[in-house]
Scaffold this motif. Structure first.
Motif, PDB file in Angstrom:
ATOM      1  N   PHE A  17       0.834  -1.203   0.000  1.00  0.00           N
ATOM      2  CA  PHE A  17       0.000   0.000   0.000  1.00  0.00           C
ATOM      3  C   PHE A  17       0.869   1.254   0.000  1.00  0.00           C
ATOM      4  CE2 PHE A  17      -1.707   3.394   2.706  1.00  0.00           C
ATOM      5  CZ  PHE A  17      -2.808   3.774   1.962  1.00  0.00           C
ATOM      6  N   LEU A  18       1.915   1.278   0.840  1.00  0.00           N
ATOM      7  CA  LEU A  18       2.796   2.446   0.905  1.00  0.00           C
ATOM      8  C   LEU A  18       3.455   2.704  -0.447  1.00  0.00           C
ATOM      9  CD1 LEU A  18       4.564   1.883   4.355  1.00  0.00           C
ATOM     10  CD2 LEU A  18       2.717   3.479   3.836  1.00  0.00           C
ATOM     11  N   LYS A  19       3.889   1.646  -1.095  1.00  0.00           N
ATOM     12  CA  LYS A  19       4.526   1.800  -2.406  1.00  0.00           C
ATOM     13  C   LYS A  19       3.532   2.355  -3.414  1.00  0.00           C
ATOM     14  CE  LYS A  19       7.043  -0.709  -6.005  1.00  0.00           C
ATOM     15  NZ  LYS A  19       7.553  -2.027  -6.440  1.00  0.00           N
ATOM     16  N   ALA A  20       2.316   1.786  -3.442  1.00  0.00           N
ATOM     17  CA  ALA A  20       1.297   2.264  -4.377  1.00  0.00           C
ATOM     18  C   ALA A  20       0.923   3.717  -4.107  1.00  0.00           C
ATOM     19  CB  ALA A  20       0.060   1.374  -4.291  1.00  0.00           C
ATOM     20  N   ALA A  21       1.014   4.132  -2.842  1.00  0.00           N
ATOM     21  CA  ALA A  21       0.656   5.503  -2.461  1.00  0.00           C
ATOM     22  C   ALA A  21       1.806   6.485  -2.645  1.00  0.00           C
ATOM     23  CB  ALA A  21       0.181   5.529  -1.012  1.00  0.00           C
ATOM     24  N   GLY A  22       2.942   6.008  -3.157  1.00  0.00           N
ATOM     25  CA  GLY A  22       4.081   6.893  -3.403  1.00  0.00           C
ATOM     26  C   GLY A  22       4.827   7.302  -2.164  1.00  0.00           C
ATOM     27  N   GLN A  23       4.729   6.511  -1.099  1.00  0.00           N
ATOM     28  CA  GLN A  23       5.365   6.868   0.175  1.00  0.00           C
ATOM     29  C   GLN A  23       6.743   6.224   0.286  1.00  0.00           C
ATOM     30  OE1 GLN A  23       3.362   9.216   2.134  1.00  0.00           O
ATOM     31  NE2 GLN A  23       2.686   9.019   0.025  1.00  0.00           N
ATOM     32  N   ASP A  36      -8.152   3.311  -3.855  1.00  0.00           N
ATOM     33  CA  ASP A  36      -8.566   4.705  -4.038  1.00  0.00           C
ATOM     34  C   ASP A  36      -7.768   5.646  -3.147  1.00  0.00           C
ATOM     35  OD1 ASP A  36     -10.412   3.992  -5.922  1.00  0.00           O
ATOM     36  OD2 ASP A  36     -12.131   4.017  -4.555  1.00  0.00           O
ATOM     37  N   ILE A  37      -7.535   5.240  -1.878  1.00  0.00           N
ATOM     38  CA  ILE A  37      -6.735   6.077  -0.969  1.00  0.00           C
ATOM     39  C   ILE A  37      -5.296   6.160  -1.456  1.00  0.00           C
ATOM     40  CG2 ILE A  37      -5.819   6.262   1.373  1.00  0.00           C
ATOM     41  CD1 ILE A  37      -8.388   5.008   2.394  1.00  0.00           C
ATOM     42  N   ALA A  38      -4.738   5.016  -1.860  1.00  0.00           N
ATOM     43  CA  ALA A  38      -3.357   5.001  -2.360  1.00  0.00           C
ATOM     44  C   ALA A  38      -3.224   5.881  -3.596  1.00  0.00           C
ATOM     45  CB  ALA A  38      -2.923   3.568  -2.666  1.00  0.00           C
TER      46      ALA A  38
END
Length: 477
Positions: free
Chosen positions: A16-22, A463-465
């Motif tokens: 999730f963090l990777k998909a969210a650009g974090q 969607d959040i990511a």
């Protein structure tokens, strides 16, 4: 399983963090908590929390039988108490480690024990002796072992060898599972920002094994305890109750305990947030037995000398200064001398501009937050802590209408924070999910009901990511 563990869900969170650009995942301390479940009140400054051990991963390794895992999961469905389930899990792990059919590569375990003997030997014996005496505080143990005498250590170590070995084995499992999660994070471009609490618990392996390093009386009880003076959170101040360090004694061995502590942290994480950083410049000492923290007084901390000693022995490490609260010139001077980024929290650091509008201005070398584990959620802050007039000023700052929904306001506050000059921006998960006050992690000064919030399966949606990744791109992060 009662709480999150280092199993499949931890890896999905990294995805999730990777998909969210974090690029940074900040965590709370990994140490085993005592009463109140606070990771800032732990039985060890070095050990890992065995509650985080994943039974599914043990099953996948071939160390735990499927029947035992099925039995535990069935127990979890009918056990309401998180602590009861933890006790059941601890019994299961004890049985696993004593299973005659258990076959593991023992050489890595032996290597772990040798590498970590500087803290692991004392911690494992502390746990075994404490259990042997029915959970009593170490100050109530027989005099020889209470004073950590060499002869007593050898005697109890021999008599309780099985229990000592089990504790070490659990720490090995935790260590291996954590390092696997950390390696997966690194492979996906995510670094780990860990957390070092300023103080340790009195009933801890650290205080028992290093009594000469703490401000204790002849019976081993604290002569003075930690806290902070009256502040934003409490009119009486905060009385934490942790024993204070004897920095003169620590200086005599060139701050070896602190060096060991930072060495252990850098084996677990990529950079470290130093909790209550101002305590290294000066700390609030409260006489033991005080009912509130108001009767305390400021005392000089070790300052730059401690960090010089640490850097000389293990090299320069990446630190972040938690510089919230009562910050004086000496704290700023120490932080600047060490070239450390500090923290800016939108709930604390909003200021009125000359034109009467609000702004959250940050220097480039800091980490900006919407909130921390000690704050209300950003939605709870807006809805419950601000007056209608203050809410209006926040909406004007964000360019929102009076009809803006709570989720829209939270999203705008996050995007606004990402646009600050700060070196890094970190958002608590509760804020990313736009949770109200019920999602708060901790209320300082309140002993019960904290530290129980958990991220649920399915909350980290695509969607959040996608939205957070878009915020990163638009803010140049």
């Amino acid at each position: 399983c009662g709480n999150g563990v280092l199993g499949p869900a931890a890896y999905r969170f990294v995805d999730f963090l990777k998909a969210a650009g974090q690029r940074v995942w900040q965590i709370l301390p990994l140490t085993p908590p005592l009463m109140g479940d606070s990771p800032y009140l732990s039985e060890s400054a070095f050990a890992g929390n065995e509650a985080l051990i994943s039974l599914e991963v043990l099953r996948d390794w071939g160390w735990l039988k499927q029947e035992a895992l099925d039995d535990f999961l069935a127990q979890g469905k009918k056990t309401a108490s998180w602590h009861s389930l933890a006790a059941y899990k601890a019994k299961l792990l004890w049985d696993m480690s004593h299973d005659p059919d258990l076959t593991i590569p023992w050489e890595p375990f032996r290597a772990f024990c040798e590498k970590n003997a500087y803290w692991l030997d004392d911690y494992a014996l502390f746990r075994a002796v404490r259990d042997f005496f029915g959970g009593r505080c170490w100050t109530e143990w027989p005099e020889d072992i209470r004073h950590h005498s060499r002869e007593a250590l050898a005697q109890y170590g021999k008599e309780l060898a099985g229990a000592v070995s089990h504790v070490k084995f659990m720490q090995y499992i935790f260590n291996r599972q954590w390092h696997d999660v950390r390696a997966y994070a690194a492979e996906n471009g995510v670094s780990i920002l860990g957390d070092v609490p300023m103080f340790v618990a009195h009933n801890s392996a650290d205080c028992w094994a290093h009594q000469d390093q703490f401000d204790l009386d002849e019976a081993g009880n604290p002569s003075s305890v930690a806290g902070v003076p009256p502040d934003y959170f409490s009119a009486d101040g905060q009385l934490w109750g942790n024993p204070l360090y004897d920095y003169q004694a620590m200086a005599r061995d060139n701050y070896q305990w602190w060096t060991d502590r930072f060495r252990r942290m850098m084996d677990l994480v990529d950079e470290v947030r130093v909790d209550h950083f101002r305590g290294f410049a000066a700390y609030w000492a409260v006489p033991a037995g005080s009912e509130t923290a108001k009767s305390g007084a400021w005392k000089d901390g070790p300052g730059l000398d401690l960090f010089r000693a640490v850097y000389q022995k293990i090299g320069r490490i990446r630190l972040v200064a938690e510089d919230l609260g009562v910050i004086t010139d000496d704290v700023c001077t120490l932080k600047d001398a060490l070239h450390l980024p500090g923290m800016k929290v939108i709930q604390f650091h909003l200021k009125d501009r000359a034109d009467g509008r609000l702004a959250f201005d940050t220097e480039p070398d800091c980490i900006a937050y919407t909130g921390t584990h000690d704050n209300n959620t950003i939605r709870g802050w807006y809805e419950d802590d601000l007056t209608p007039s203050q809410q209006l000023h926040v909406r004007q700052m964000l360019g929102l209408s009076d009809e803006a929904a709570p989720q829209e306001i939270v999203g705008a506050l996050i995007a606004y924070t990402y646009c600050r000059r700060a070196e890094t921006v970190i958002i608590p998960m509760q804020d990313l999910l736009a949770l109200p006050s019920s999602g708060r992690m901790n209320t300082p000064g309140v002993a019960d009901g904290n530290w129980h919030w958990q991220l649920k399966e399915g909350q980290t949606t695509f969607d959040i990511a996608h939205w957070l990744a878009k915020v990163c791109r638009e803010s140049g992060r």
